[in-house]
Design a protein around this motif. Structure first.
Motif, PDB file in Angstrom:
ATOM      1  N   ASP A  92      -2.909   5.143 -18.268  1.00 40.41           N
ATOM      2  CA  ASP A  92      -1.931   5.545 -17.251  1.00 40.41           C
ATOM      3  C   ASP A  92      -2.569   5.581 -15.866  1.00 40.41           C
ATOM      4  O   ASP A  92      -1.980   5.094 -14.888  1.00 40.41           O
ATOM      5  CB  ASP A  92      -1.330   6.922 -17.580  1.00 40.41           C
ATOM      6  CG  ASP A  92      -0.362   6.888 -18.756  1.00 40.41           C
ATOM      7  OD1 ASP A  92       0.001   5.772 -19.186  1.00 40.41           O
ATOM      8  OD2 ASP A  92       0.017   7.981 -19.233  1.00 40.41           O
ATOM      9  N   GLU A  93      -3.762   6.150 -15.788  1.00 44.18           N
ATOM     10  CA  GLU A  93      -4.465   6.240 -14.506  1.00 44.18           C
ATOM     11  C   GLU A  93      -4.812   4.841 -13.997  1.00 44.18           C
ATOM     12  O   GLU A  93      -4.626   4.547 -12.818  1.00 44.18           O
ATOM     13  CB  GLU A  93      -5.745   7.086 -14.659  1.00 44.18           C
ATOM     14  CG  GLU A  93      -6.475   7.327 -13.362  1.00 44.18           C
ATOM     15  CD  GLU A  93      -5.640   8.073 -12.325  1.00 44.18           C
ATOM     16  OE1 GLU A  93      -5.845   7.799 -11.119  1.00 44.18           O
ATOM     17  OE2 GLU A  93      -4.803   8.918 -12.691  1.00 44.18           O
ATOM     18  N   ARG A  94      -5.262   3.988 -14.895  1.00 48.30           N
ATOM     19  CA  ARG A  94      -5.617   2.621 -14.492  1.00 48.30           C
ATOM     20  C   ARG A  94      -4.371   1.858 -14.042  1.00 48.30           C
ATOM     21  O   ARG A  94      -4.434   1.099 -13.071  1.00 48.30           O
ATOM     22  CB  ARG A  94      -6.300   1.907 -15.662  1.00 48.30           C
ATOM     23  CG  ARG A  94      -6.875   0.600 -15.303  1.00 48.30           C
ATOM     24  CD  ARG A  94      -8.052   0.764 -14.357  1.00 48.30           C
ATOM     25  NE  ARG A  94      -8.540  -0.540 -13.988  1.00 48.30           N
ATOM     26  CZ  ARG A  94      -8.895  -0.894 -12.785  1.00 48.30           C
ATOM     27  NH1 ARG A  94      -8.871  -0.027 -11.792  1.00 48.30           N
ATOM     28  NH2 ARG A  94      -9.318  -2.097 -12.550  1.00 48.30           N
ATOM     29  N   VAL A  95      -3.257   2.064 -14.737  1.00 46.26           N
ATOM     30  CA  VAL A  95      -2.003   1.399 -14.342  1.00 46.26           C
ATOM     31  C   VAL A  95      -1.591   1.868 -12.951  1.00 46.26           C
ATOM     32  O   VAL A  95      -1.186   1.057 -12.101  1.00 46.26           O
ATOM     33  CB  VAL A  95      -0.887   1.667 -15.379  1.00 46.26           C
ATOM     34  CG1 VAL A  95       0.484   1.296 -14.833  1.00 46.26           C
ATOM     35  CG2 VAL A  95      -1.165   0.904 -16.666  1.00 46.26           C
ATOM     36  N   SER A 100      -0.932   0.689  -7.394  1.00 47.20           N
ATOM     37  CA  SER A 100      -1.133   1.035  -5.985  1.00 47.20           C
ATOM     38  C   SER A 100      -1.886  -0.072  -5.260  1.00 47.20           C
ATOM     39  O   SER A 100      -1.544  -0.442  -4.123  1.00 47.20           O
ATOM     40  CB  SER A 100      -1.911   2.346  -5.852  1.00 47.20           C
ATOM     41  OG  SER A 100      -1.171   3.413  -6.370  1.00 47.20           O
ATOM     42  N   GLU A 101      -2.905  -0.579  -5.907  1.00 48.25           N
ATOM     43  CA  GLU A 101      -3.696  -1.670  -5.298  1.00 48.25           C
ATOM     44  C   GLU A 101      -2.834  -2.912  -5.125  1.00 48.25           C
ATOM     45  O   GLU A 101      -2.882  -3.571  -4.088  1.00 48.25           O
ATOM     46  CB  GLU A 101      -4.923  -1.971  -6.176  1.00 48.25           C
ATOM     47  CG  GLU A 101      -5.813  -3.072  -5.650  1.00 48.25           C
ATOM     48  CD  GLU A 101      -6.457  -2.769  -4.309  1.00 48.25           C
ATOM     49  OE1 GLU A 101      -6.849  -3.737  -3.619  1.00 48.25           O
ATOM     50  OE2 GLU A 101      -6.570  -1.592  -3.918  1.00 48.25           O
ATOM     51  N   LEU A 102      -2.010  -3.222  -6.123  1.00 51.03           N
ATOM     52  CA  LEU A 102      -1.129  -4.380  -6.035  1.00 51.03           C
ATOM     53  C   LEU A 102      -0.124  -4.199  -4.906  1.00 51.03           C
ATOM     54  O   LEU A 102       0.104  -5.122  -4.103  1.00 51.03           O
ATOM     55  CB  LEU A 102      -0.405  -4.595  -7.370  1.00 51.03           C
ATOM     56  CG  LEU A 102       0.504  -5.819  -7.458  1.00 51.03           C
ATOM     57  CD1 LEU A 102      -0.294  -7.099  -7.251  1.00 51.03           C
ATOM     58  CD2 LEU A 102       1.214  -5.841  -8.799  1.00 51.03           C
ATOM     59  N   ASP A 103       0.484  -3.009  -4.804  1.00 50.02           N
ATOM     60  CA  ASP A 103       1.432  -2.732  -3.719  1.00 50.02           C
ATOM     61  C   ASP A 103       0.753  -2.899  -2.355  1.00 50.02           C
ATOM     62  O   ASP A 103       1.327  -3.481  -1.437  1.00 50.02           O
ATOM     63  CB  ASP A 103       2.000  -1.310  -3.836  1.00 50.02           C
ATOM     64  CG  ASP A 103       2.976  -1.169  -4.995  1.00 50.02           C
ATOM     65  OD1 ASP A 103       3.401  -2.211  -5.548  1.00 50.02           O
ATOM     66  OD2 ASP A 103       3.315  -0.018  -5.342  1.00 50.02           O
ATOM     67  N   ARG A 104      -0.450  -2.355  -2.249  1.00 52.14           N
ATOM     68  CA  ARG A 104      -1.180  -2.449  -0.976  1.00 52.14           C
ATOM     69  C   ARG A 104      -1.464  -3.910  -0.630  1.00 52.14           C
ATOM     70  O   ARG A 104      -1.257  -4.339   0.512  1.00 52.14           O
ATOM     71  CB  ARG A 104      -2.485  -1.662  -1.077  1.00 52.14           C
ATOM     72  CG  ARG A 104      -3.216  -1.523   0.253  1.00 52.14           C
ATOM     73  CD  ARG A 104      -4.574  -0.892   0.089  1.00 52.14           C
ATOM     74  NE  ARG A 104      -5.499  -1.659  -0.717  1.00 52.14           N
ATOM     75  CZ  ARG A 104      -6.105  -2.786  -0.325  1.00 52.14           C
ATOM     76  NH1 ARG A 104      -5.871  -3.280   0.859  1.00 52.14           N
ATOM     77  NH2 ARG A 104      -6.936  -3.409  -1.124  1.00 52.14           N
ATOM     78  N   ARG A 105      -1.880  -4.705  -1.580  1.00 47.82           N
ATOM     79  CA  ARG A 105      -2.186  -6.123  -1.325  1.00 47.82           C
ATOM     80  C   ARG A 105      -0.927  -6.899  -0.954  1.00 47.82           C
ATOM     81  O   ARG A 105      -0.942  -7.732  -0.056  1.00 47.82           O
ATOM     82  CB  ARG A 105      -2.867  -6.744  -2.539  1.00 47.82           C
ATOM     83  CG  ARG A 105      -4.289  -6.264  -2.713  1.00 47.82           C
ATOM     84  CD  ARG A 105      -4.994  -6.962  -3.832  1.00 47.82           C
ATOM     85  NE  ARG A 105      -6.355  -6.462  -3.979  1.00 47.82           N
ATOM     86  CZ  ARG A 105      -7.229  -6.956  -4.802  1.00 47.82           C
ATOM     87  NH1 ARG A 105      -6.888  -7.970  -5.577  1.00 47.82           N
ATOM     88  NH2 ARG A 105      -8.430  -6.455  -4.874  1.00 47.82           N
ATOM     89  N   ILE A 106       0.162  -6.619  -1.708  1.00 53.54           N
ATOM     90  CA  ILE A 106       1.422  -7.312  -1.391  1.00 53.54           C
ATOM     91  C   ILE A 106       1.873  -6.952   0.020  1.00 53.54           C
ATOM     92  O   ILE A 106       2.304  -7.819   0.789  1.00 53.54           O
ATOM     93  CB  ILE A 106       2.505  -6.976  -2.440  1.00 53.54           C
ATOM     94  CG1 ILE A 106       2.153  -7.630  -3.772  1.00 53.54           C
ATOM     95  CG2 ILE A 106       3.885  -7.410  -1.968  1.00 53.54           C
ATOM     96  CD1 ILE A 106       3.043  -7.217  -4.924  1.00 53.54           C
TER      97      ILE A 106
END
Length: 144
Positions: A92-95, A100-106
């Motif tokens: 869950d933490e990794r997801v 969050s990282e994916l949202d930031r990159r997008i």
């Protein structure tokens, strides 16, 4: 004749001695038979007592084995549940981190391409709605 009487007497004595030997042998055989039967009965009793004790001991040992098995099963289940819970939390933490990282990159990519974000569109929508109300209010005042 005395010779004959002596001979008969000797033969009678020998016969009595033989009878005595046979009777002693018979008595010894009967006693041996009785001793064998008695020994067999005592041995049977000892074996039965030993079997009963062994069954009781085996039952107690088996009960201990079962109880220990139940304890180990319970401990194993608890460990498995703890491990699953720990792994689930890690996943869950990794997801969340990945999301969050994916949202930031997008967002960075969209910003670099000058594509408005949802927040930008929501902000513009609010401004348009506000301006629309003001224009409608002005149009009502102008027609009065």
């Amino acid at each position: 004749m005395t010779g004959h009487v002596e001979q008969v007497t000797i033969e009678e004595e020998m016969l009595e001695e033989r009878v005595s030997i046979v009777e002693s042998a018979q008595k010894a055989a009967v006693n041996a038979f009785r001793a064998g039967i008695g020994a067999a009965d005592i041995a049977r009793g000892e074996v039965l007592t030993l079997l009963e004790k062994t069954q009781k001991d085996v039952g107690e040992i088996l009960d201990r084995f079962i109880a220990r098995g139940e304890e180990l099963e319970s401990e194993g289940r608890k460990r498995i549940e703890e491990t699953i819970e720990t792994r689930r939390k890690q996943v869950d933490e990794r997801v969340k981190e990945t999301s969050s990282e994916l949202d930031r990159r997008i967002e960075t990519i969209l910003h670099t391409m000058n594509v408005p974000t949802k927040a930008d569109i929501d902000d513009l929508t609010k401004k348009i709605n506000s301006l629309t109300r003001k224009v409608n209010d002005l149009a009502k005042q102008a027609t009065k």
